[in-house]
Design an enzyme around this catalytic site. Structure first.
Site, mmCIF file in Angstrom:
data_model
loop_
_atom_site.group_PDB
_atom_site.id
_atom_site.type_symbol
_atom_site.label_atom_id
_atom_site.label_comp_id
_atom_site.label_asym_id
_atom_site.label_seq_id
_atom_site.Cartn_x
_atom_site.Cartn_y
_atom_site.Cartn_z
ATOM 1 N N ARG A 193 -10.411 3.534 0.216
ATOM 2 C CA ARG A 193 -8.982 3.205 0.130
ATOM 3 C C ARG A 193 -8.330 3.806 -1.121
ATOM 4 O O ARG A 193 -7.472 3.163 -1.749
ATOM 5 C CB ARG A 193 -8.758 1.699 0.134
ATOM 6 C CG ARG A 193 -9.190 1.009 1.412
ATOM 7 C CD ARG A 193 -8.217 1.332 2.531
ATOM 8 N NE ARG A 193 -8.462 0.484 3.670
ATOM 9 C CZ ARG A 193 -7.782 -0.611 3.940
ATOM 10 N NH1 ARG A 193 -6.786 -0.978 3.179
ATOM 11 N NH2 ARG A 193 -8.073 -1.322 4.992
ATOM 12 N N ARG B 183 -1.652 1.282 -1.554
ATOM 13 C CA ARG B 183 -0.515 0.610 -2.199
ATOM 14 C C ARG B 183 -0.594 0.451 -3.711
ATOM 15 O O ARG B 183 0.414 0.227 -4.357
ATOM 16 C CB ARG B 183 -0.298 -0.762 -1.554
ATOM 17 C CG ARG B 183 0.544 -0.677 -0.298
ATOM 18 C CD ARG B 183 0.635 -2.011 0.374
ATOM 19 N NE ARG B 183 -0.676 -2.407 0.869
ATOM 20 C CZ ARG B 183 -0.940 -3.563 1.452
ATOM 21 N NH1 ARG B 183 0.009 -4.455 1.585
ATOM 22 N NH2 ARG B 183 -2.154 -3.836 1.872
ATOM 23 N N ARG C 157 5.879 5.081 1.334
ATOM 24 C CA ARG C 157 5.768 3.925 2.231
ATOM 25 C C ARG C 157 7.109 3.218 2.434
ATOM 26 O O ARG C 157 7.367 2.678 3.510
ATOM 27 C CB ARG C 157 4.732 2.978 1.624
ATOM 28 C CG ARG C 157 4.608 1.642 2.231
ATOM 29 C CD ARG C 157 3.679 1.699 3.431
ATOM 30 N NE ARG C 157 3.076 0.412 3.677
ATOM 31 C CZ ARG C 157 3.689 -0.573 4.317
ATOM 32 N NH1 ARG C 157 4.894 -0.410 4.781
ATOM 33 N NH2 ARG C 157 3.077 -1.729 4.500
ATOM 34 N N ASP D 140 -6.292 5.333 10.046
ATOM 35 C CA ASP D 140 -6.756 3.942 10.003
ATOM 36 C C ASP D 140 -7.923 3.778 10.968
ATOM 37 O O ASP D 140 -8.106 4.605 11.864
ATOM 38 C CB ASP D 140 -5.632 2.969 10.361
ATOM 39 C CG ASP D 140 -5.993 1.557 9.923
ATOM 40 O OD1 ASP D 140 -5.958 1.279 8.715
ATOM 41 O OD2 ASP D 140 -6.367 0.740 10.788
ATOM 42 N N TYR E 27 -11.044 -6.325 16.138
ATOM 43 C CA TYR E 27 -9.574 -6.252 16.050
ATOM 44 C C TYR E 27 -8.947 -6.355 17.444
ATOM 45 O O TYR E 27 -7.917 -7.015 17.630
ATOM 46 C CB TYR E 27 -9.131 -4.951 15.361
ATOM 47 C CG TYR E 27 -9.269 -5.031 13.857
ATOM 48 C CD1 TYR E 27 -8.300 -5.661 13.083
ATOM 49 C CD2 TYR E 27 -10.380 -4.523 13.202
ATOM 50 C CE1 TYR E 27 -8.433 -5.775 11.706
ATOM 51 C CE2 TYR E 27 -10.532 -4.627 11.821
ATOM 52 C CZ TYR E 27 -9.552 -5.255 11.085
ATOM 53 O OH TYR E 27 -9.686 -5.374 9.725
HETATM 54 O O1 CP3 Z 1 -9.697 5.224 2.114
HETATM 55 C C1 CP3 Z 1 -8.609 5.810 2.268
HETATM 56 O O2 CP3 Z 1 -7.793 6.008 1.352
HETATM 57 C C2 CP3 Z 1 -8.318 6.395 3.637
HETATM 58 C C3 CP3 Z 1 -7.486 5.650 4.487
HETATM 59 C C4 CP3 Z 1 -7.924 4.352 5.140
HETATM 60 C C5 CP3 Z 1 -6.974 3.384 5.543
HETATM 61 N N1 CP3 Z 1 -7.615 2.434 6.264
HETATM 62 C C6 CP3 Z 1 -5.552 3.440 5.270
HETATM 63 C C7 CP3 Z 1 -4.816 2.174 5.260
HETATM 64 C C8 CP3 Z 1 -9.172 3.927 5.583
HETATM 65 C C9 CP3 Z 1 -10.538 4.560 5.392
HETATM 66 C C10 CP3 Z 1 -8.950 2.705 6.296
HETATM 67 C C11 CP3 Z 1 -10.022 1.973 6.970
HETATM 68 C C12 CP3 Z 1 -9.775 0.625 7.449
HETATM 69 N N2 CP3 Z 1 -8.639 0.118 8.016
HETATM 70 C C13 CP3 Z 1 -10.758 -0.386 7.472
HETATM 71 C C14 CP3 Z 1 -12.184 -0.198 7.047
HETATM 72 C C15 CP3 Z 1 -12.350 -0.239 5.598
HETATM 73 C C16 CP3 Z 1 -12.257 -1.607 4.997
HETATM 74 O O3 CP3 Z 1 -11.403 -1.766 4.095
HETATM 75 O O4 CP3 Z 1 -13.018 -2.484 5.384
HETATM 76 C C17 CP3 Z 1 -10.182 -1.526 8.023
HETATM 77 C C18 CP3 Z 1 -10.867 -2.865 8.238
HETATM 78 C C19 CP3 Z 1 -8.843 -1.205 8.375
HETATM 79 C C20 CP3 Z 1 -7.844 -2.066 9.039
HETATM 80 C C21 CP3 Z 1 -6.672 -2.258 8.186
HETATM 81 N N3 CP3 Z 1 -5.698 -1.305 7.998
HETATM 82 C C22 CP3 Z 1 -6.294 -3.403 7.441
HETATM 83 C C23 CP3 Z 1 -7.118 -4.689 7.382
HETATM 84 C C24 CP3 Z 1 -5.098 -3.110 6.815
HETATM 85 C C25 CP3 Z 1 -4.218 -4.044 6.022
HETATM 86 C C26 CP3 Z 1 -4.832 -4.555 4.811
HETATM 87 C C27 CP3 Z 1 -4.563 -3.681 3.632
HETATM 88 O O5 CP3 Z 1 -5.478 -3.398 2.848
HETATM 89 O O6 CP3 Z 1 -3.388 -3.310 3.440
HETATM 90 C C28 CP3 Z 1 -4.758 -1.778 7.143
HETATM 91 C C29 CP3 Z 1 -3.612 -0.998 6.665
HETATM 92 C C30 CP3 Z 1 -3.929 0.204 5.860
HETATM 93 N N4 CP3 Z 1 -4.801 1.201 6.225
HETATM 94 C C31 CP3 Z 1 -3.367 0.533 4.623
HETATM 95 C C32 CP3 Z 1 -3.891 1.778 4.252
HETATM 96 C C33 CP3 Z 1 -3.551 2.589 3.029
HETATM 97 C C34 CP3 Z 1 -2.344 -0.313 3.863
HETATM 98 C C35 CP3 Z 1 -1.062 0.264 4.217
HETATM 99 C C36 CP3 Z 1 0.130 -0.362 3.608
HETATM 100 O O7 CP3 Z 1 0.387 -1.559 3.768
HETATM 101 O O8 CP3 Z 1 0.843 0.423 2.992
#
Ligand code: CP3
Length: 331
Positions: A23, A27, A36, A72, A142
């Site tokens: 990640r 944010r 964003r 994602d 999910y």
């Molecule tokens: O690592 C990186 O920078 C690459 C991008 C990436 C995202 N999601 C972008 C994202 C990766 C590798 C993921 C994987 C992902 N997504 C996982 C597996 C990794 C982990 O953390 O366990 C999971 C479970 C998700 C599902 C998901 N997507 C959730 C639970 C959320 C919301 C929670 C959060 O942390 O904001 C997202 C949204 C998401 N995916 C964001 C990003 C940058 C947040 C976006 C935002 O609100 O601006």
């Protein structure tokens, strides 16, 4: 080309360990927040220019040793014709959760944006590009829960009541994931990582039944180096080591050196700093990194990372400090 990550994935890295952070584009970055504010998240995940730009943010600002495609784990759902979205303050949402009555069909030709972003990134990047996908069990959770869930109650109830239909769902997701990763690999990603973020909810027996076979099926089709991350990966490490992969990404529950003793030296280990340390300031970061880096000194297959993704509220300057510290520390 900075090849530290690929060297470490081949257990051939004779210099400092590569560092990237799960990640790393997100944010906690002011520059990410600016983008964003202008666009709905779902649009960001479908626009090749935004995907490219956001992937590059941590490379330009932090100089991490690898990029990870901005997408994602739900992106694979486009290939199953399942709608997905994000709700502010709630995270991912599946408006029509999957039940035993749902028929899923594989849809091809839906990843043009992914192809375009990877092609543009490969022209720009001087560090390796990681592609990724969610592991079938985590993606299934999910789909069934309709979003994030604390206990995976519906998912585990389904698995326990009717394992035949649950396995059929995992098969379908596996098929879609293989197709999605094929697009990423053919477009040029240098390595891939699978995320089984909810595996820690399962007993070891259920992990062997509902996670391992599908991870294996996906990894067998992957011609590029591969990593698997699970929450619970320290606990599942010996089982994960039986898979056809290059390395295991560890959560922070055990010292990496303890896991290293149990795992063949032909496998790479990635991890495993607790992401919360990033809230505790520079001294605490140094104190937590030093034993990890010392214990893995000289290990040709070590990649520095966190034990899970960076939390959104993390102070940006601490992340910058961490990357600089790991890269410049004398080993
Ligand atoms: O690592 C990186 O920078 C690459 C991008 C990436 C995202 N999601 C972008 C994202 C990766 C590798 C993921 C994987 C992902 N997504 C996982 C597996 C990794 C982990 O953390 O366990 C999971 C479970 C998700 C599902 C998901 N997507 C959730 C639970 C959320 C919301 C929670 C959060 O942390 O904001 C997202 C949204 C998401 N995916 C964001 C990003 C940058 C947040 C976006 C935002 O609100 O601006």
């Amino acid at each position: 080309m900075n090849s530290l990550l690929l060297d470490a994935l081949a257990q051939k890295n004779g210099s400092r360990p590569p560092v990237w952070l799960m990640r790393q584009a997100g944010r906690y970055m002011p520059s990410y927040q600016t983008i964003r504010k202008k666009l709905p998240l779902l649009e960001m995940f479908h626009d090749p220019d935004v995907m490219t730009e956001v992937t590059l943010l941590p490379i330009r600002e932090l100089q991490t040793d690898a990029a990870i495609l901005f997408a994602d784990i739900l992106s694979v759902l486009d290939g199953l014709s399942i709608a997905w979205d994000f709700v502010e303050g709630q995270g991912p949402v599946i408006p029509h959760p999957v039940t035993e009555k749902t028929t899923l069909t594989i849809q091809s030709g839906v990843y043009g944006h992914t192809q375009k972003a990877i092609t543009a990134l490969k022209r720009e990047l001087k560090v390796p590009l990681l592609g990724f996908a969610g592991a079938p069990f985590t993606v299934a959770s999910y789909l069934i829960e309709g979003g994030s869930s604390k206990d995976l109650r519906k998912t585990k109830t389904w698995a326990a009541q009717n394992s035949t239909t649950f396995h059929a769902l995992l098969e379908k997701i596996t098929e879609a994931t293989i197709a999605y990763l094929k697009v990423q690999i053919e477009s040029g990603v240098d390595a891939i990582q699978l995320f089984d973020s909810w595996a820690h909810q399962l007993s070891l027996q259920d992990f062997r039944t509902f996670c391992l076979p599908y991870l294996k099926k996906i990894l067998k089709t992957c011609p590029v180096p591969s990593l698997v991350f699970c929450r619970g990966s320290c606990f599942f490490a010996k089982d994960l080591a039986t898979l056809p992969l290059s390395g295991i990404s560890l959560d922070w529950s055990l010292p990496m050196e303890a896991v290293r003793k149990e795992i063949p030296s032909t496998l790479t280990l990635q991890g495993n700093l607790d992401p919360c340390i990033l809230f505790a300031g520079q001294d605490a970061i140094r104190r937590a990194c030093d034993p990890l880096l010392d214990s893995m000194k000289g290990d040709k297959g070590f990649i520095f990372n966190l034990g899970h993704g960076i939390l959104p509220q993390t102070p940006y300057e601490n992340v910058k400090f961490l990357v600089d510290y790991v890269q410049s520390r004398k080993t």
